[in-house]
Design a protein around this motif. Structure first.
Motif, PDB file in Angstrom:
ATOM      1  N   GLY B  12      17.446  -0.376 -29.072  1.00 17.70           N
ATOM      2  CA  GLY B  12      18.247  -0.938 -27.979  1.00 17.70           C
ATOM      3  C   GLY B  12      17.710  -2.248 -27.433  1.00 17.70           C
ATOM      4  N   ARG B  13      16.487  -2.623 -27.859  1.00 20.22           N
ATOM      5  CA  ARG B  13      15.925  -3.887 -27.344  1.00 20.22           C
ATOM      6  C   ARG B  13      16.266  -5.061 -28.244  1.00 20.22           C
ATOM      7  N   ARG B  55      30.998  -4.959 -26.580  1.00 23.08           N
ATOM      8  CA  ARG B  55      30.188  -5.967 -25.911  1.00 23.08           C
ATOM      9  C   ARG B  55      28.913  -6.358 -26.665  1.00 23.08           C
ATOM     10  N   LEU B  56      28.588  -5.565 -27.692  1.00 27.16           N
ATOM     11  CA  LEU B  56      27.317  -5.772 -28.390  1.00 27.16           C
ATOM     12  C   LEU B  56      27.124  -7.218 -28.846  1.00 27.16           C
ATOM     13  N   ALA B  57      28.188  -7.803 -29.377  1.00 29.76           N
ATOM     14  CA  ALA B  57      28.057  -9.126 -29.995  1.00 29.76           C
ATOM     15  C   ALA B  57      27.757 -10.220 -28.970  1.00 29.76           C
ATOM     16  N   GLU B  58      28.054  -9.945 -27.696  1.00 23.06           N
ATOM     17  CA  GLU B  58      27.882 -11.006 -26.694  1.00 23.06           C
ATOM     18  C   GLU B  58      26.697 -10.796 -25.774  1.00 23.06           C
ATOM     19  N   CYS B  61      20.860  -7.867 -26.079  1.00 25.33           N
ATOM     20  CA  CYS B  61      20.370  -6.679 -26.773  1.00 25.33           C
ATOM     21  C   CYS B  61      21.268  -5.504 -26.438  1.00 25.33           C
ATOM     22  N   GLY B  62      21.104  -4.431 -27.187  1.00 22.32           N
ATOM     23  CA  GLY B  62      21.955  -3.259 -27.023  1.00 22.32           C
ATOM     24  C   GLY B  62      21.903  -2.701 -25.604  1.00 22.32           C
ATOM     25  N   ARG B  95      21.703  -8.448 -35.530  1.00 27.73           N
ATOM     26  CA  ARG B  95      22.021  -9.876 -35.657  1.00 27.73           C
ATOM     27  C   ARG B  95      20.924 -10.651 -34.932  1.00 27.73           C
ATOM     28  N   ASP B  96      20.868 -11.934 -35.234  1.00 25.06           N
ATOM     29  CA  ASP B  96      19.891 -12.768 -34.544  1.00 25.06           C
ATOM     30  C   ASP B  96      20.426 -13.078 -33.157  1.00 25.06           C
TER      31      ASP B  96
END
Lengths: 391, 98
Positions: B12-13, B55-58, B61-62, B95-96
């Motif tokens: 999640g980090r 929302r993960l992509a924006e 971190c998780g 993803r980075d």
């Protein structure tokens, strides 16, 4: 993630805004004449959806976020626009899994199909040997299917499906089917024989015996997720643990059928007016039929267990398959004809004077009629009188 | 399956996103997620989980996504578990952070 499904099955029974899985029979035309064809296919229907109508329907699938459609027929590759429709769908976020008898998969087509990630293919095969297969699907159909599999494998397409309908004559070949699938890097898909379409005419002779039912169940439990079933054996859940899948009748709730002329039925095995929800050519379109048809609304209501209410296994099998009951003349709120406790057999034996329902449409090719001609002379009764064969 | 997925352990980090070949379809119970590569269908069992995944992509971190959606910390382990399943099956990928 089948483990999370439990409570969700209840939600699915109330229906979703769009089907999870949609079957779209593109044409009733077929070069084969399988004895158990669930859509009584053979001749093309002149009212078939046009290319533009098909494209508009794919656009609607995309808007509804229907992830993939199962395309079948008839033999879908017979349509001249089939390959273009395939490309159109897969480039518009609608994945395609199509069923074929394999006869038109040339090496070039195989390479083209292997290059498309959004595509999956099911080769129909109803016997692990030509003898068993061809008895149902016609002479030469086994060799044609095997050739198609070779070509797909040679083209680098892995994970395509070998789709088998379980019959009395092939249940003993399940291991051989699995071996065949391994040989071509394919996956086995085993589904239930339904008494639908021409299947009604051969069901008595072809459907697995009760001993074989148990054999199918045990084999599927042993093979778990490796073998796909399209959720078609949930009527066997009464034997014990549920097989992988949602284990519910998805008709009009999470699945439906669009036939070649745009008629929308509750499921691929229920081509009958009783299960006709509407037509995609209507003003409301497919989405309107799916969301508001009175038939689908009623299927999404809690269903009565009827004669099965007192059975301890009802929660497991949910009374089985609606289409199997309907086309064998059994009440919909009673046991499946292949009920694992034998209640179906009893019910079948007690049918009295029941007229079995006929499918809504029949595109079977009629046996070729003899060319009739006026006898040369009134006393010439032989139809071949005066006939000279061409050299 | 036709296409192998890179199975990853969820953390999640770190920054995550829906796999580019995955489509999410909102449903009253949450969402259906379909992976066109593996042809796997998954069920997101709550609208909150759907919001987190969307929302993960924006987010950086998780766990930031969990905060933004307002998931109480007591419920984080449940969400971590669900996200770990999605990562293991290739539905979400690392993803980075940008």
């Amino acid at each position: 993630m089948t483990a999370v499904v439990g409570r969700l099955a209840d939600r699915f029974e109330q229906g979703l805004d769009a089907p999870i899985c949609l079957t779209w029979e593109l044409t009733y035309a077929c070069n084969l004449a399988c004895t158990h064809c669930l859509s009584s296919s053979g001749r093309r229907d002149p009212r078939e959806l046009t290319t533009n109508e098909c494209i508009a329907l794919i656009d609607e699938f995309e808007r509804m976020q229907i992830f993939y459609v199962n395309i079948g027929g008839g033999e879908p590759t017979i349509r001249a626009d089939f390959w273009d429709l395939l490309d159109y769908a897969t480039s518009h976020h609608v994945g395609v899994k199509f069923s074929t008898n394999g006869s038109r998969i040339t090496p070039d087509r195989a390479r083209q199909l292997a290059a498309n990630d959004y595509l999956d293919i099911q080769i129909s095969l109803d016997g692990a040997t030509a003898e068993v297969n061809d008895a149902v699907r016609g002479n030469g159909s086994f060799d044609a299917a095997i050739k198609a599999m070779e070509r797909l494998a040679d083209a680098g397409m892995s994970g395509f499906k070998i789709s088998v309908v379980a019959t009395r004559h092939n249940v003993g070949q399940l291991d051989r089917f699995a071996t065949l699938a391994d040989r071509y890097g394919a996956q086995l898909r085993l589904t239930r024989l339904r008494p639908s379409g021409r299947g009604a005419d051969v069901w008595d002779d072809l459907h697995p015996t009760s001993v074989q039912q148990r054999q199918i169940y045990d084999w599927l439990v042993d093979h778990g997720d490796q073998v796909l079933t399209g959720d078609s054996f949930f009527h066997l859940a009464g034997y014990g643990e549920s097989l992988p899948g949602l284990n519910l009748c998805g008709a009009g709730r999470v699945v439906c059928l669009i036939d070649p002329v745009g008629d929308v039925y509750a499921c691929p095995f229920a081509i009958h007016d009783e299960f006709l929800a509407g037509n995609v050519r209507s003003d409301e379109g497919f989405a309107g039929v799916w969301r508001t048809s009175s038939l689908f609304s009623s299927l999404r209501e809690p269903q009565s267990a009827g004669a099965c209410a007192s059975c301890g296994h009802f929660d497991a099998c949910r009374g089985g398959c609606m289409a199997a009951k309907f086309f064998t003349g059994l009440p919909l709120d009673g046991p499946d004809p292949e009920c694992v406790l034998g209640h179906g057999e009893t019910a079948l034996a007690q049918r009295d004077g029941v007229v079995l329902p006929k499918p809504a449409v029949d595109h079977s090719r009629q046996p070729i009629a003899l060319r009739t001609r006026r006898p040369d002379r009134s006393c010439d009764e032989s139809p071949l009188a005066g006939f000279t064969p061409a050299p | 399956m036709a296409i192998a997925v890179s199975e990853e352990v969820y953390d999640g980090r770190r920054a995550w996103a829906l796999h580019p070949q995955v489509s999410l379809r909102p449903e009253s119970f949450g969402a259906l997620a379909y992976h066109f590569g593996t042809r796997r269908l998954s069920f997101l069992k709550s609208p909150e989980l759907r919001a987190v995944v969307e929302r993960l992509a924006e987010t950086g971190c998780g766990d930031e996504a969990l905060v933004e959606v307002g998931v109480p910390e007591a419920e984080w382990p449940r969400y971590h578990q669900a996200l770990a399943t999605l990562a293991r099956t290739g539905m979400i990928v690392r993803r980075d952070p940008s």
